[in-house]
Design a protein around this motif. Structure first.
Motif, PDB file in Angstrom:
ATOM      1  N   LEU A 122       0.812  -1.212   0.000  1.00  0.00           N
ATOM      2  CA  LEU A 122       0.000   0.000   0.000  1.00  0.00           C
ATOM      3  C   LEU A 122       0.848   1.266   0.000  1.00  0.00           C
ATOM      4  CD1 LEU A 122      -2.888  -1.021   2.429  1.00  0.00           C
ATOM      5  CD2 LEU A 122      -2.867  -1.034  -0.068  1.00  0.00           C
ATOM      6  N   SER A 157      -1.958   0.945  -6.596  1.00  0.00           N
ATOM      7  CA  SER A 157      -3.065   1.200  -7.509  1.00  0.00           C
ATOM      8  C   SER A 157      -3.508  -0.084  -8.210  1.00  0.00           C
ATOM      9  CB  SER A 157      -2.651   2.249  -8.545  1.00  0.00           C
ATOM     10  OG  SER A 157      -3.656   2.437  -9.509  1.00  0.00           O
ATOM     11  N   LYS A 198      -5.150  -2.644  -5.565  1.00  0.00           N
ATOM     12  CA  LYS A 198      -6.524  -2.316  -5.185  1.00  0.00           C
ATOM     13  C   LYS A 198      -7.493  -2.696  -6.308  1.00  0.00           C
ATOM     14  CE  LYS A 198      -5.127   1.495  -2.163  1.00  0.00           C
ATOM     15  NZ  LYS A 198      -5.055   2.969  -2.015  1.00  0.00           N
ATOM     16  N   THR A 218     -10.270  -5.694  -5.463  1.00  0.00           N
ATOM     17  CA  THR A 218     -11.707  -5.401  -5.507  1.00  0.00           C
ATOM     18  C   THR A 218     -12.369  -5.996  -6.751  1.00  0.00           C
ATOM     19  OG1 THR A 218     -11.259  -3.278  -6.601  1.00  0.00           O
ATOM     20  CG2 THR A 218     -11.414  -3.270  -4.196  1.00  0.00           C
ATOM     21  N   LYS A 255     -12.784  -1.101  -8.244  1.00  0.00           N
ATOM     22  CA  LYS A 255     -12.052   0.155  -8.065  1.00  0.00           C
ATOM     23  C   LYS A 255     -11.149   0.337  -9.269  1.00  0.00           C
ATOM     24  CE  LYS A 255      -8.960   2.682  -4.949  1.00  0.00           C
ATOM     25  NZ  LYS A 255      -9.834   3.859  -4.904  1.00  0.00           N
ATOM     26  N   GLN A 275      -8.389   1.271 -11.923  1.00  0.00           N
ATOM     27  CA  GLN A 275      -6.936   1.440 -11.827  1.00  0.00           C
ATOM     28  C   GLN A 275      -6.521   2.696 -12.578  1.00  0.00           C
ATOM     29  OE1 GLN A 275      -4.802  -1.776 -13.558  1.00  0.00           O
ATOM     30  NE2 GLN A 275      -2.800  -1.056 -12.917  1.00  0.00           N
TER      31      GLN A 275
END
Length: 323
Positions: A287, A294, A297, A301, A305, A307
């Motif tokens: 993170l 990026s 995440k 998800t 979410k 990119q």
């Protein structure tokens, strides 16, 4: 009266079994969750060529693989210990030498990651020439060769010298399997050499990066971020050393405390010194890196979410991804 005592004993045994099952569930659940997190991180690293070629990501991916396998092996040994499961000596030997090898490789990999940050900050113009992907692969191979020294020594001693190495069921731990004094001497000597060497490397890189952060006229933010990363490596090293000391601690406490208290202590130490560092460290690294974070995440998800590909590429090209 006898029936009453038997009933109380059965109730106590049932309660203890329920408590142990609850502890295994509470400790196993975060392991499974973070095994999934680590799996997504490894999948993210495999999706971009740049993640597979840049030394910092290669070392990060190597750390993920080692910590994931170590977490799985530690969970298996913990379940066997809490449930008092007896397993074959050869299987126990494989689990113990695998865990030892993974722990040593994990510790040695910390020195590589610290040295990579040291070269980036202290020799920025020569970083690309010094830390190539080929040299990084060679360094990882050397780390594995060094990490296998003690496991191979234990295995050779077990089959060549140890007369108690007949195939049978036993409670799996280093204390019950490796009873000869030569095992303890090998473990102490090799562990001391590894941890002292890695401590020296981490302290040296921290001091060097700190000196650059004070004197540099530019990019002080990168130097300070690198120093925080090295401090995190030092914390990992301390937690790794404590995890090595857990079994001798349990061995010393075994004659002084009852089984239920011992199980409670095993649960506490397993969560704090085994699960915690191996779960949170990869997540913190992932993170903190803007380019990798990026992409991670996005895959974590399942694509919900979006990119930011432009932002990711900017950080990768500019070298702004500071793990």
């Amino acid at each position: 009266m006898s029936n009453l005592n038997d009933s109380k004993a059965n109730i106590t045994q049932t309660v203890v079994m329920d408590q142990n099952a609850l502890k295994m569930f509470l400790s196993g659940t975060p392991c499974v969750i973070f095994l999934y997190v680590n799996g997504v991180m490894l999948f993210t690293l495999s999706k971009k060529t740049v993640f597979q070629e840049m030394p910092r990501y290669m070392l990060f991916g190597h750390m993920l693989w080692v910590d994931t396998l170590n977490l799985f092996m530690s969970l298996v040994l913990y379940i066997c210990a809490v449930s008092r499961m007896s397993i074959l000596k050869n299987i126990c030997l494989f689990l113990l030498i695998s865990t030892t090898a993974l722990l040593h490789v994990s510790v040695l990999n910390l020195s590589l990651m610290s040295l990579e940050r040291y070269i980036v900050i202290c020799f920025p113009l020569r970083h690309a020439d010094i830390t190539t992907s080929e040299r990084t692969k060679m360094a990882i191979a050397i780390v594995w060769m060094m990490g296998l020294i003690q496991p191979l020594s234990d295995m050779i001693t077990f089959y060549a010298i140890d007369s108690t190495s007949a195939v049978m069921n036993l409670f799996c731990s280093r204390t019950t399997l490796f009873r000869l004094q030569i095992y303890k001497k090998l473990e102490i000597s090799i562990t001391c050499v590894f941890f002292v060497s890695v401590s020296f490397v981490i302290i040296f890189t921290y001091a060097s990066i700190a000196a650059v952060a004070k004197t540099a006229s530019s990019d002080k933010a990168s130097a300070k971020k690198a120093n925080k990363t090295v401090l995190l490596h030092l914390l990992q090293l301390v937690l790794g050393l404590i995890s090595l000391l857990l079994e001798p601690i349990f061995e010393a406490m075994y004659v002084h405390v009852d089984y239920n208290t011992l199980v409670n202590l095993m649960y506490f130490f397993f969560v704090v010194f085994i699960i915690f560092p191996r779960c949170l460290s990869p997540l913190v690294y992932g993170l903190r890196d803007k380019a990798f974070g990026s992409s991670f995440k996005y895959y974590f998800t399942l694509g919900f979410k979006r990119q930011n590909k432009c932002n990711t590429e900017i950080h990768l090209v500019a070298g702004g991804c500071k793990i």
